[in-house]
Design a protein around this motif. Structure first.
Motif, PDB file in Angstrom:
ATOM      1  N   PRO A   1       0.812  -1.223   0.000  1.00 23.04           N
ATOM      2  CA  PRO A   1       0.000   0.000   0.000  1.00 23.04           C
ATOM      3  C   PRO A   1       0.849   1.279   0.000  1.00 23.04           C
ATOM      4  O   PRO A   1       0.435   2.291  -0.550  1.00 23.04           O
ATOM      5  CB  PRO A   1      -0.825  -0.126   1.286  1.00 23.04           C
ATOM      6  N   CYS A   2       2.023   1.253   0.597  1.00 20.52           N
ATOM      7  CA  CYS A   2       2.896   2.438   0.597  1.00 20.52           C
ATOM      8  C   CYS A   2       3.916   2.408  -0.540  1.00 20.52           C
ATOM      9  O   CYS A   2       4.781   3.282  -0.606  1.00 20.52           O
ATOM     10  CB  CYS A   2       3.627   2.577   1.933  1.00 20.52           C
TER      11      CYS A   2
ATOM     12  N   LYS B   1       7.425   2.849   0.539  1.00 17.62           N
ATOM     13  CA  LYS B   1       7.898   4.113   1.122  1.00 17.62           C
ATOM     14  C   LYS B   1       7.658   4.215   2.621  1.00 17.62           C
ATOM     15  O   LYS B   1       8.158   5.136   3.263  1.00 17.62           O
ATOM     16  CB  LYS B   1       7.255   5.283   0.384  1.00 17.62           C
ATOM     17  N   ASP B   2       6.864   3.308   3.167  1.00 19.23           N
ATOM     18  CA  ASP B   2       6.680   3.296   4.612  1.00 19.23           C
ATOM     19  C   ASP B   2       6.283   1.883   5.013  1.00 19.23           C
ATOM     20  O   ASP B   2       5.946   1.056   4.170  1.00 19.23           O
ATOM     21  CB  ASP B   2       5.630   4.330   5.040  1.00 19.23           C
TER      22      ASP B   2
ATOM     23  N   HIS C   1       1.150   1.980   8.305  1.00 16.17           N
ATOM     24  CA  HIS C   1       1.213   3.404   7.960  1.00 16.17           C
ATOM     25  C   HIS C   1       0.634   3.742   6.584  1.00 16.17           C
ATOM     26  O   HIS C   1       1.196   4.572   5.881  1.00 16.17           O
ATOM     27  CB  HIS C   1       2.670   3.879   8.006  1.00 16.17           C
ATOM     28  N   PHE C   2      -0.442   3.113   6.186  1.00 19.61           N
ATOM     29  CA  PHE C   2      -1.029   3.433   4.879  1.00 19.61           C
ATOM     30  C   PHE C   2      -2.416   4.040   5.051  1.00 19.61           C
ATOM     31  O   PHE C   2      -3.087   3.801   6.054  1.00 19.61           O
ATOM     32  CB  PHE C   2      -1.112   2.180   3.991  1.00 19.61           C
ATOM     33  N   THR C   3      -2.819   4.820   4.074  1.00 17.87           N
ATOM     34  CA  THR C   3      -4.152   5.417   4.064  1.00 17.87           C
ATOM     35  C   THR C   3      -4.890   4.890   2.843  1.00 17.87           C
ATOM     36  O   THR C   3      -4.386   4.987   1.721  1.00 17.87           O
ATOM     37  CB  THR C   3      -4.057   6.950   4.019  1.00 17.87           C
TER      38      THR C   3
ATOM     39  N   GLY D   1      -3.738   5.939   7.955  1.00 19.55           N
ATOM     40  CA  GLY D   1      -2.517   5.396   8.549  1.00 19.55           C
ATOM     41  C   GLY D   1      -1.967   6.310   9.627  1.00 19.55           C
ATOM     42  O   GLY D   1      -2.004   7.528   9.489  1.00 19.55           O
TER      43      GLY D   1
ATOM     44  N   ALA E   1      11.992   6.264  -5.618  1.00 18.80           N
ATOM     45  CA  ALA E   1      12.222   7.024  -4.383  1.00 18.80           C
ATOM     46  C   ALA E   1      11.969   8.515  -4.607  1.00 18.80           C
ATOM     47  O   ALA E   1      11.653   9.248  -3.671  1.00 18.80           O
ATOM     48  CB  ALA E   1      13.643   6.811  -3.876  1.00 18.80           C
TER      49      ALA E   1
ATOM     50  N   ARG F   1       6.266  11.237  -6.215  1.00 21.60           N
ATOM     51  CA  ARG F   1       5.099  11.396  -5.353  1.00 21.60           C
ATOM     52  C   ARG F   1       5.362  12.285  -4.134  1.00 21.60           C
ATOM     53  O   ARG F   1       4.664  12.171  -3.141  1.00 21.60           O
ATOM     54  CB  ARG F   1       4.619  10.010  -4.905  1.00 21.60           C
TER      55      ARG F   1
ATOM     56  N   PHE G   1       3.428  14.684   9.417  1.00 18.56           N
ATOM     57  CA  PHE G   1       2.166  14.208   8.842  1.00 18.56           C
ATOM     58  C   PHE G   1       1.898  14.848   7.484  1.00 18.56           C
ATOM     59  O   PHE G   1       1.855  14.168   6.454  1.00 18.56           O
ATOM     60  CB  PHE G   1       0.985  14.432   9.798  1.00 18.56           C
TER      61      PHE G   1
ATOM     62  N   ARG H   1       1.584  12.474   1.163  1.00 14.94           N
ATOM     63  CA  ARG H   1       1.465  12.019  -0.231  1.00 14.94           C
ATOM     64  C   ARG H   1       2.556  11.008  -0.565  1.00 14.94           C
ATOM     65  O   ARG H   1       2.299   9.994  -1.213  1.00 14.94           O
ATOM     66  CB  ARG H   1       1.529  13.208  -1.195  1.00 14.94           C
ATOM     67  N   TYR H   2       3.764  11.294  -0.113  1.00 17.80           N
ATOM     68  CA  TYR H   2       4.887  10.401  -0.421  1.00 17.80           C
ATOM     69  C   TYR H   2       4.650   9.002   0.148  1.00 17.80           C
ATOM     70  O   TYR H   2       4.849   7.995  -0.515  1.00 17.80           O
ATOM     71  CB  TYR H   2       6.168  10.998   0.160  1.00 17.80           C
ATOM     72  N   ARG H   3       4.206   8.950   1.400  1.00 11.26           N
ATOM     73  CA  ARG H   3       4.033   7.668   2.070  1.00 11.26           C
ATOM     74  C   ARG H   3       2.829   6.902   1.562  1.00 11.26           C
ATOM     75  O   ARG H   3       2.869   5.696   1.380  1.00 11.26           O
ATOM     76  CB  ARG H   3       3.855   7.875   3.584  1.00 11.26           C
ATOM     77  N   THR H   4       1.715   7.631   1.402  1.00 10.42           N
ATOM     78  CA  THR H   4       0.441   6.933   1.216  1.00 10.42           C
ATOM     79  C   THR H   4      -0.243   7.232  -0.112  1.00 10.42           C
ATOM     80  O   THR H   4      -1.228   6.587  -0.440  1.00 10.42           O
ATOM     81  CB  THR H   4      -0.559   7.316   2.327  1.00 10.42           C
TER      82      THR H   4
ATOM     83  N   ILE I   1      -1.908   9.837  -0.622  1.00 14.95           N
ATOM     84  CA  ILE I   1      -3.026  10.732  -0.331  1.00 14.95           C
ATOM     85  C   ILE I   1      -2.443  12.066   0.145  1.00 14.95           C
ATOM     86  O   ILE I   1      -1.780  12.122   1.181  1.00 14.95           O
ATOM     87  CB  ILE I   1      -3.944  10.167   0.775  1.00 14.95           C
TER      88      ILE I   1
END
Lengths: 350, 339
Positions: free
Chosen positions: A85-86, A89-90, A94-96, A104, A306, A309, B110, B115-118, B120
């Motif tokens: 889901p990430c 990247k995490d 920790h995902f939304t 997350g 990397a 986004r 946060f 955006r980078y992590r998720t 969103i």
């Protein structure tokens, strides 16, 4: 009843898989376990409906499955796969995922309550009968962000339910070193919010309390807090051998194991036979075995992703050649030509 | 530049608009245009904002869109992020930009990384009064851009003119990523401009503006220092006959390095002026990028005129000594021109 059981079994079985994968070196980072806390996450999240939002902590994995997250997603997260889901990247939870109503958390604790407040605020602004739910260990509730989150939820009377998971340990510090109370419901009462304390290892009691709080929030009754008394049966993470915990205390809590307890209820009340329980465990294991094989065959993300986004606009993701020696190295910058081209333009100066 | 606001002047569809009114107009017009835009912060509703920027908003837009919050900056920014995740376009007001410090975690960990992590994003605006000159001491005078400059995922703007105050805020509200909007409180009522009434102004983020053209030296600056730099440039022109180009960055991040490099390649000399302290200040980043892209066009070292490396002091004698003054800019410019 059977769904509750299956989600708790799944939570534990996946963690067993993750532990093996961790020991085999397939997981790239730390592994954070929720052994002993399965009932809190599963029972509470079961009170939510489609369209509601939930923000877990790292130990509330069961709640994610209740919301519809496929278990393979957690495997991909921990194994840092491209399809996670990430996107690698995490890590952890920790995902939304808006489609599942999942926000997350981040590692600085207590913060997801502040963000979830904004979602609850939007429901209120739009007049939508939707509810938010989040979790905090008693350790996380000591942060400034948590305090501000409670304050804001109460001040704006938001439709949000907060599960305070009193699992006795924040990393290596006992909860009685983190607050001058024995009954943690007092910490929530200070915000003027309704609080109910439950046996966090009793999935049905957790569900009933959550149902009550969710219904109240949905009908304009504002925030509610549930203090779930439970126990973190393993160290903070896989690297923590938990030497600071008295063995007899662990032994005592092992007798209150939430899954074994619920199995007794299911069998005693005639929902399932012992062999029925066994069948569910076997089918979960088979499902996970397949998922593990699939994930291990999947690639890690491409290195240059990397860069992507950071911003919505791809052009805002910086691509400056000399910030990396590889793959575009200094050798690729034609220094001689660059110097030469300037000579005619700019003869003077020092 | 007078402290007392004069009677409003209107002419041919234009209205004399202060920097403060331009900020108010941008928010009001965006709130009228888009019902997902709302404001939250301390005293923004019933009181109308500490500087009266949101005066009348509560009556016009109601308590669901003009939200008085507790004194909880982390919770304010957190709620803005959550609302943005739900498709809203929140404007979070920091009563003074100094008070952004309690929200640092929410912004840096946060909002900036979401955006980078998720995948969103968190399309929020965090705005607040920055800067010194108003005898407000260490906690109501700071410039915080360098605190955040090293955090990928954040955009930052610092308008100097009324039209940019309006245009950058409009663009920030519409931007899908987090934007920190630094409004200089010294300019609130001192800077004014004839602006078209009720007409939309959008200034793209990441585009610098040439405030004053010149050929002999480039000054790169932003915020209130644009005016002192321009004053210095006029003085040097008058007394020395040398023409200084003043570039107003407007956006600190994304940084319009192309405009800076183009100017430096023409003038061969660069002076960077900002109001924040020097050590670790944003001028260092500009210096490095110009060295990477225009070193061989430079005829002189790059110099910086900034505040001194102390907290912002309170007494007028101390604060005036702390802040970069026009004469400091003139002196540095003359040194560079003579080099």
């Amino acid at each position: 009843m059977l769904a509750l059981y299956r989600h708790m079994v799944l939570t534990r079985a996946l963690e067993d898989r993750l532990e093996s994968l961790f020991k085999q070196g397939h997981l790239v980072g730390g592994l954070y376990r929720c052994l002993g806390q399965e009932a809190t996450a599963v029972g509470s999240s079961y009170a939510l409906e489609d369209g509601d939002w939930l923000a877990p902590s790292i130990r509330d994995v069961g709640a994610l499955y209740v919301r519809g997250l496929p278990p393979i997603a957690m495997l991909r997260q921990y194994a840092a796969r491209e399809a996670s889901p990430c996107g690698g990247k995490d890590n952890t939870t920790h995902f939304t995922i808006p489609e599942l109503g999942l926000l997350g958390p981040i590692s600085p604790l207590g913060t997801q309550l502040c963000v979830l407040n904004g979602m609850a605020l939007t429901f209120k602004q739009r007049g939508e009968p939707r509810v938010c739910m989040t979790y905090q260990g008693e350790g996380a509730s000591r942060t400034g962000a948590s305090h501000e989150g409670f304050v804001m939820a109460a001040a704006l009377d938001l439709p949000i339910v907060i599960l305070l998971e009193h699992n006795r340990w924040s990393f290596g510090t006992r909860s009685d070193r983190a607050a001058a109370v024995e009954d943690w419901s007092h910490t929530a009462e200070a915000y003027g919010l309704p609080v109910r304390s439950v046996d966090g290892n009793d999935v049905l009691e957790v569900y009933e309390a959550a149902r009550e709080a969710v219904d109240r929030a949905r009908t304009g009754g504002g925030p509610g807090v549930i203090v779930a008394e439970t126990y973190r049966m393993l160290g903070h993470a896989q690297h923590d051998p938990q030497k600071y915990v008295a063995p007899e205390e662990l032994e005592e809590w092992r007798t209150r194991d939430p899954i074994r307890r619920f199995e007794r209820v299911l069998v005693d009340e005639g929902w399932l036979s012992e062999s029925g329980c066994e069948e569910i465990r076997t089918s979960v294991d088979a499902e996970l075995a397949e998922a593990v094989d699939q994930v291990l065959a999947e690639p890690h993300p491409e290195p240059q992703t990397a860069r992507t986004r950071v911003f919505a606009d791809p052009e805002e993701d910086p691509e400056v050649p000399w910030t990396r020696v590889s793959p575009i190295g200094y050798a690729d910058l034609n220094l001689t030509e660059s110097r030469g081209s300037q000579a005619g333009l700019h003869g003077g100066g020092r | 530049m007078s402290e007392d606001p004069p009677a409003t002047i209107t002419y041919d569809g234009l209205r004399e608009t202060t920097y403060l009114e331009a900020i108010r107009d941008a928010m009001r017009e965006e709130m009228l245009r888009d019902d997902t835009v709302f404001i939250l912060g301390e005293d923004v509703g019933a009181y109308g904002g500490a500087f009266k920027i949101t005066e009348g908003f509560l009556a016009e837009f109601g308590p669901e869109r003009v939200i008085d919050t507790p004194i909880s900056e982390a919770a304010i920014v957190g709620a803005a992020i959550g609302a943005a995740h739900m498709g809203m376009r929140p404007i979070a007001e920091m009563q003074f930009i100094d008070f952004i410090a309690p929200a640092f975690d929410m912004i840096v960990n946060f909002a900036a990384k979401s955006r980078y992590r998720t995948g969103i994003g968190a399309g929020i605006v965090i705005r607040g009064p920055c800067g010194g000159g108003s005898r407000s001491g260490p906690f109501h005078s700071q410039n915080v851009e360098s605190f955040f400059a090293n955090v990928p995922g954040l955009k930052m703007v610092a308008p100097a003119t009324a039209s940019d105050a309006k245009g950058l805020l409009t663009a920030a509200i519409r931007d899908p990523d987090p934007v920190l909007y630094f409004e200089h409180k010294f300019l609130y009522r001192r800077v004014k401009e004839m602006l078209p009434v009720g007409e939309e102004i959008v200034v793209p983020l990441g585009a610098a503006r040439t405030h004053r053209p010149g050929t002999d030296l480039t000054i790169v600056t932003y915020g209130a220092m644009v005016w002192k730099s321009a004053e210095a440039a006029d003085l040097v022109s008058l007394e020395d006959g040398r023409e200084i180009e003043v570039i107003d960055l407007r956006s600190i991040r994304p940084l319009d390095i192309d405009t800076i490099v183009e100017s430096v390649r023409r003038t061969g000399r660069l002076l960077i002026v900002h109001e924040a302290p020097k050590f670790g200040g944003f001028a260092g980043e500009i210096t490095a990028q110009v060295c990477e892209q225009a070193f061989e066009w430079l005829d002189a070292p790059i110099r910086r005129v900034t505040a001194i490396d102390t907290p912002v002091p309170y007494a007028p004698t101390l604060e005036d000594y702390y802040l970069p003054q026009t004469e400091d800019i003139v002196a540095a410019a003359r040194w560079l021109l003579a080099y």
